[in-house]
Design an enzyme around this catalytic site. Sequence first.
Site, short mmCIF file in Angstrom:
data_model
loop_
_atom_site.label_atom_id
_atom_site.label_comp_id
_atom_site.label_asym_id
_atom_site.label_seq_id
_atom_site.Cartn_x
_atom_site.Cartn_y
_atom_site.Cartn_z
N ARG A 39 7.53 -9.46 -7.33
CA ARG A 39 6.65 -8.36 -7.75
C ARG A 39 5.88 -8.75 -9.01
NH1 ARG A 39 11.49 -5.44 -6.15
NH2 ARG A 39 12.16 -5.10 -8.30
N LYS A 86 -0.91 8.40 -15.01
CA LYS A 86 -1.23 8.99 -13.70
C LYS A 86 -0.05 9.79 -13.19
CE LYS A 86 -0.80 7.48 -9.32
NZ LYS A 86 -0.89 6.60 -8.13
N GLU A 102 -4.00 13.56 -10.14
CA GLU A 102 -4.19 13.13 -8.75
C GLU A 102 -3.57 14.12 -7.76
OE1 GLU A 102 -2.42 9.34 -7.65
OE2 GLU A 102 -3.40 9.36 -5.70
N LYS A 116 -8.46 12.36 -9.82
CA LYS A 116 -8.35 11.37 -8.73
C LYS A 116 -8.04 12.10 -7.42
CE LYS A 116 -5.72 7.29 -7.30
NZ LYS A 116 -5.13 6.02 -7.74
P1 13P Z 1 -4.55 4.03 -2.33
O1 13P Z 1 -5.96 3.73 -2.79
O2 13P Z 1 -3.90 2.90 -1.58
O3 13P Z 1 -4.46 5.36 -1.64
O4 13P Z 1 -3.68 4.13 -3.65
C1 13P Z 1 -4.16 4.84 -4.73
C2 13P Z 1 -3.06 5.56 -5.38
O5 13P Z 1 -2.82 5.37 -6.56
C3 13P Z 1 -2.29 6.53 -4.61
O6 13P Z 1 -1.43 7.22 -5.44
#
Ligand code: 13P
Length: 341
Positions: free
Chosen positions: A46, A136, A177, A219
């Site tokens: 990772r 986030k 998000e 987001k």
């Molecule tokens: P994806 O663009 O693969 O959807 O991932 C963005 C993300 O941070 C989802 O939480």
Amino acid sequence: MTTQNLDTIARAMVAVGKGILAADESTGTIKKRLDAISVESTEESRRSYRDLLFSAAGAAEFISGVIMFDETIRQSSSDGTPFPELLNRQGILPGIKVDKSTKPLAGCPDEPITDGLDGLRERLAEYADLGARFTKWRGLLKIGDGMPSRTAIATNAHALARYAALSQEAGLVPIVEPEVLMEGPHTIDRCREAIEETLSVVFRELYLQRVRLEGMILKPSMVTAGSECPQQVTIAQAAEETVQTMRRHVPAAVPGITFLSGGQSEEVATEHLNAMNAVGPHPWQLSFSYGRALQQSALHAWRGKQENVQAAQAAYLHRARMNGLAQRGAYRPDLEKELAA
Ligand code: 13P
């Protein structure tokens, strides 16, 4: 940290021609990605994979910030440079996912609620010490029979706003998000309704909890037909409906909207972003915070082999460049070949 600093960071995250790399896959999710290229998921594999992405020279031209996972922000590049410092040196803002993933919501067992508010103030202080400038939190909403329920929308919106307020208190710009999942047979109309309802409740909660809109980033998911919907729509239609939905629900004080890719292919995600920016100007910057749509080609070019690192970095830089162009509305599909390394 003054509110002015928060605003400055938020604006830098959505600088013209740039967007965000979401490399904050949890240990479970990154294992799925590594399984797909037959690489065992270990702390070292990772680390090597993230190292390849974070040390790709020239990424800063298109990438404003990188979202890391808890394990990753504590790791270092092969030469010993801690990842946050490696990013800072290139002018890329280090960010951190601070939620603790989802559990079933009590009373709505088919719907998820995001965990991680307990002890969040203390964890935010630690992440700030480790060099994070933004954070986030992902709330997850499913479309289905009776879903998303009012309960799920209200509970997730409340948690998102609590998180955002605490993040700003710690001097860290929150990426809020509320992801409405693309999976399912639903139509674009259902998707749009779910996103409209969600955004209206999220911004009400952000207001109630005194979140400074100038110092945050949204987001969201794009408005599209569900992945198994028989009536798929054109790029132009999805772009138009997404822009209209954002105009209705996202205050102009928010400096930027960075979409997630949610399972769209790399090129479709780029085309959607471009189509939205081609019909601007908009009150906010429209940009990307893609995970899969920035990493898919790079992951497959790498396959866990040192000799493939350069090819993987080239694949990542290419996607970053294409999305940087889309952020300006200047992408064309023929540039995929023309500008390929
Ligand atoms: P994806 O663009 O693969 O959807 O991932 C963005 C993300 O941070 C989802 O939480």
